[in-house]
Design a protein around this motif. Structure first.
Motif, PDB file in Angstrom:
ATOM      1  N   ALA C 161      30.202  32.221 -14.417  1.00  9.04           N
ATOM      2  CA  ALA C 161      31.630  31.891 -14.372  1.00  9.04           C
ATOM      3  C   ALA C 161      32.473  32.809 -15.237  1.00  9.04           C
ATOM      4  N   GLY C 162      31.841  33.646 -16.047  1.00  7.41           N
ATOM      5  CA  GLY C 162      32.597  34.591 -16.866  1.00  7.41           C
ATOM      6  C   GLY C 162      32.856  34.120 -18.281  1.00  7.41           C
ATOM      7  N   LYS C 163      32.824  32.799 -18.483  1.00 15.20           N
ATOM      8  CA  LYS C 163      33.070  32.227 -19.800  1.00 15.20           C
ATOM      9  C   LYS C 163      32.241  30.968 -19.912  1.00 15.20           C
ATOM     10  N   GLY C 167      35.742  28.941 -17.022  1.00 11.25           N
ATOM     11  CA  GLY C 167      35.604  30.249 -16.391  1.00 11.25           C
ATOM     12  C   GLY C 167      36.318  30.324 -15.051  1.00 11.25           C
ATOM     13  N   THR C 168      36.016  31.390 -14.294  1.00 11.70           N
ATOM     14  CA  THR C 168      36.734  31.599 -13.031  1.00 11.70           C
ATOM     15  C   THR C 168      35.791  31.941 -11.872  1.00 11.70           C
TER      16      THR C 168
END
Lengths: 181, 235, 476
Positions: C161-163, C167-168
């Motif tokens: 998710a990127g984080k 996330g995104t």
């Protein structure tokens, strides 16, 4: 010498900032050697029991209870930190700030497609706190000493800030640790 | 070159050509002067005031002020940094900038400037103004909550697209970007391929259905501050 | 003796803001006990007007503990809006990996950070020690395990998710990144250790339950209906499936219901004393139609689990009740640890699937105006329902979050424990903690529940009938 005390609370936030604090992972064990925890959602101390060196506040103020807790923190903490976008700028809860509160309540309790509410009541019992007209960032309610933005601020951001504070140094966040998302 | 002149920025002598603005000369010399409304493909208007420098002691917008031989420019003094922070701060509180769910986050120039300046929270009270979203166009969305009135879309439409889709209307706090259509963006000549749809520094004019396509970590300003590309060219 | 009111506020070691009030009648018997949810956000309204592709990123901010659930439920709904019924194999598996990573971290967090102090130290232990820091001091190995398991799940979320939080990764119709083979190799290095720890955690929960079975059988327990998604073949599937509801005895109330029609089967009652609504199965009405969701409900509703170790653990679990649904509130902990093991097994299975390194991330389809996304979140079935107009703006959002489904059960549990332990007794901190222990079994996420989030801390006040405070106990 007794260890500095830390208190934490979540007001109108999503708890994500507290989760990010837990994301310091194994450094938690280092942290509990450095500080004692006072009031926090992760323990069962319900109100600040003695003077604290650091107060960490997640979330802004959306109801009267949030304001009371924030004032309790201000009164009892030497350094009060607003952490996360909700605390520093209102965050997602502040999206209701340019919508009449009544419309938000209506949508949730009267209009929803699965709502079964023949008498069209809304939650208004004296046991639940009154909602404020708007959601306020912390520094518009009490003086805040330090801001850590992010949704949430990363664990490294929180660790950098806390270890700086605990060693009496200014907080200097490198580029990759200052984010608003 | 015979027609080159010399100016000084923060004590450093740099070569410039007489037809350049301070901003252009600084860019060419690898000195970053922060800016927001300025864009290399558009005529400068000196509107946002972020690029203000002290030029022989007087404040000037670097994007519009031409260089003159011997000019002494101050760019990175504490007072100028504070001035720039104040402007960015005001932009944040005068709009509804919810970075956490904005598709431009990570590639937003307003946010990137705030990061570069180390802003942790605005010093002014939040206005939370009531703003509109114009989603009437099939491919382009206009979210006034995020507008910083840089007028890049206005200029891009006129100068680059040969259209006149956007216009600044109103005065003061009421000032906003209007569209030259009967009702909304959907009634204008706007097309998704227009440059006006891609030069917005923030998440106000965005192409629809592409939000969040770039993963976190690969966005424009995830790794390095805005201006690094200019400073990277410094010899 | 006059009427007394006990208030527990804030409820702690749960996620969110809540308080408990307990009324005692003239003879000191509990006459009423309620869990109040004290926060309200208004997501359903302020999301209106936002473009649909923002929703998975925006709406996950309901909750920082299980943001992935909201991110994915919203993304699933938005898949429908963009007309995608089948994701690419890479996209579906990346999302599943993200989801099992979140299940893993959330269950580990709840068990080790929030609940283990009650189980390891006892309900009456000194409240200044009865927390995760106390666990870290007394049982450092266990604390490190909990921390490392949560970290593993969080790192999986970050990679997909990127984080770690908010996330995104999931976008309408697919995902925005795959998993590199370098990332995969890092996770594979540790998976065996994680699975070993899962087995250990499962044993702790099981042994605890069996050792205390007589006490726990009557600890805020009651018969109820159970609801969850199940796969078409009846298997547990935490990412996708159809709705099944069963009675306390395991008989179907409805089965294999396409969740696009959820609103024909589920309704929510509004009560004046809580910002959290009270869902029920429509055809049974509010009195009889309430149900439980989450780990206990999922183990009860599914026919089997498709990973071998978790399936063996499920059979073991059900043998206590002769194969019938288990209705013991505190059995949630055991059920949750079975799911932790299942999630670990699923993560291993996915990591060994080369589709995760595929480049085909997005699918396309015909735009639709309305769609529902459901997922089995750590705390139970999560419902997201949206309408989107021709300008791509959301016009309607209806959210029934996992914890809301458990509203009536949590209130039953509070009332049951209060009646059993507080009636006619001298109120002690340990007795009040029992009320919270019962709430904690549900792993409530009250932020989610009010479309809010925060702490759920406890103060008990005794008032006389005139409303004057005659005693006050604060948990500190």
């Amino acid at each position: 010498m007794s260890k500095p005390r830390i208190a934490t609370t979540s007001l109108a936030g999503c708890f994500g900032c507290h989760m990010s604090l837990l994301d310091i992972d194994e450094r938690i064990l280092e942290l509990i050697d450095l500080v004692d925890f006072d009031r926090s959602p992760v323990d069962d101390i319900k109100h600040i029991s003695q003077r604290c060196a650091i107060g960490l506040v997640e979330g802004g103020c959306c109801n009267e209870e949030n304001v009371n807790v924030l004032r309790e923190f201000r009164a009892n903490c030497d350094t009060l930190i607003a952490f996360g976008d909700c605390a520093t700028m209102g965050g997602i809860p502040a999206l209701r700030n340019n919508i009449p509160l009544e419309e938000c309540v209506d949508e949730a309790y009267r209009a929803g497609v699965t709502v079964h509410n023949p008498e069209k009541i809304v939650p208004d019992d004296p046991e639940i706190p009154l909602l404020l007209d708007k959601v306020y960032p912390c520094h518009e309610v009490v003086k805040i000493d330090c801001f850590l933005p992010g949704c949430p601020p990363s664990a490294d951001t929180l660790w950098t800030a806390l270890t700086a504070l605990l060693s009496g140094k200014p907080i200097e966040l490198p580029y990759e640790l200052l984010k608003y998302d | 070159m015979s027609d080159s002149i010399t100016i000084t920025i923060d004590g450093k002598e740099i070569e410039a050509r007489p037809e350049q603005t301070i901003l252009e000369a600084a860019d060419a010399a690898g000195v970053y002067i922060p800016r927001l409304c300025s864009h290399p493909d558009l005529k400068p208007i000196g509107s946002c005031r972020v690029c203000v420098v002290l030029c022989d002691g007087r404040p000037q917008a670097a994007c519009v002020k031409p260089v003159m031989d011997g000019m002494v420019i101050e760019n990175e003094t504490p007072a100028i940094l504070q001035h720039r922070k104040n402007i960015i701060d005001m932009m944040f509180v005068e709009g509804n900038h919810f970075c956490m769910f904005c598709e431009k986050s990570g590639s937003c120039e307003l946010q990137a400037l705030a990061y570069r300046f180390g802003i942790t929270a605005p010093q002014y009270p939040f206005q939370f103004p009531e703003k509109e979203i114009d989603a009437s166009h099939p491919d382009v969305m206009l979210d006034h909550n995020r507008c910083v009135m840089c007028a890049r879309c206005v200029r891009a439409s006129q100068e680059l697209d040969g259209k006149n889709v956007f216009q600044s209307i109103g005065r003061g706090f009421e000032r906003k970007i209007g569209v030259n259509g009967e009702r909304a963006l959907g009634d204008t000549e706007m097309e998704a391929t227009d440059r006006a749809a891609e030069l917005c520094p923030v998440g106000c004019v965005v192409k629809k259905r592409v939000g969040f396509a770039t993963p976190i970590g690969r966005r424009d300003y995830d790794a390095a501050p805005i201006g690094s590309n200019i400073e990277g060219e410094r010899s | 003796m006059s009427v007394k009111k006990i208030t527990i506020e804030p409820v702690t070691r749960v996620e969110g803001h809540g308080k408990v009030t307990i009324l005692l009648d003239e003879s000191g018997q509990v006459s009423q006990a309620r869990l109040h949810i004290v926060e309200f956000r208004g997501f359903e309204r302020f999301i209106q007007g936002r473009p649909y592709w923002e929703v998975p990123v925006l709406v996950q901010r309901l909750c920082g503990i299980c943001p992935v659930s909201h991110h994915l439920a919203a993304a699933k709904a938005m898949d429908g809006i963009v007309g995608v019924d089948q994701l690419t194999p890479t996209a579906e598996k990346i999302r599943r990996l993200m989801h099992y990573g979140q299940m893993f971290q959330s269950h580990a967090l709840h068990f080790f950070h929030l609940v283990s102090p009650d189980l390891l130290f006892g309900f009456d232990a000194d409240p200044t020690e009865r927390n995760v820091i106390g666990v870290a001091r007394k049982f450092p190995d266990l604390a490190v395990q909990g921390v490392m398991m949560r970290k593993y799940g969080q790192e999986i979320i970050k990679a997909t998710a990127g984080k770690k939080i908010h996330g995104t990764g999931a976008v309408p119709g697919g995902v925005n990144k795959n998993l590199s083979s370098a990332e995969r190799d890092e996770f594979l290095k540790e998976i065996d250790q994680m699975l070993a720890w899962c087995r250990g955690s499962l044993k702790i929960a099981k042994d605890y339950t069996l050792e205390h079975i007589d006490e726990l059988a009557d600890f805020g327990s009651f018969d109820s209906n159970h609801v969850s998604l199940v796969r078409e073949d009846g298997a547990m599937d935490l990412y996708h499936g159809n709705l099944r509801a069963i009675t306390k005895d395991g008989d179907n109330i409805f089965d294999q219901v396409d969740y696009q029609d959820y609103f024909k089967y589920i309704a929510e009652e509004v009560k004046s004393w809580s910002y959290m609504k009270f869902p029920f199965i429509s055809e049974l009405g509010p009195e009889n139609g309430w149900y439980r969701v989450g780990p206990l409900a999922r183990i009860n509703t599914c026919d089997f689990i498709d990973t071998p170790e978790a399936e063996a653990a499920r059979k073991d679990f059900l043998s206590v009740t002769d194969g019938k649904p288990n209705n013991i509130t505190m059995a949630y902990h055991w059920a949750r640890m079975i799911e932790l093991l299942h999630s670990g097994e699923k993560i291993r299975e996915l990591l060994n699937d080369s589709d995760l390194q595929g480049d085909d991330l997005m699918a396309k389809g015909e735009r639709r105006g309305e769609s529902v996304g459901l997922i089995e979140a750590p705390r139970g079935t999560l419902f997201h329902h949206y309408k989107v107009d021709e300008n791509d703006q959301v016009t309607m959002a209806n959210l029934i979050v996992s914890t809301t489904n458990n509203n009536t059960p949590m209130n039953r549990a509070v009332e049951g424990v209060a009646r059993k332990y507080l009636s006619g007794a001298e109120i002690t901190e340990g007795l009040l903690n029992r009320v919270e222990v019962a709430i904690r079994a549900y792993d409530p996420c009250l932020s989610c529940a009010t479309h809010a989030m925060g702490r759920m801390p406890l103060v008990v006040e005794l008032e006389n009938a005139a409303g004057q405070r005659i005693d006050r106990r604060v948990r500190d």
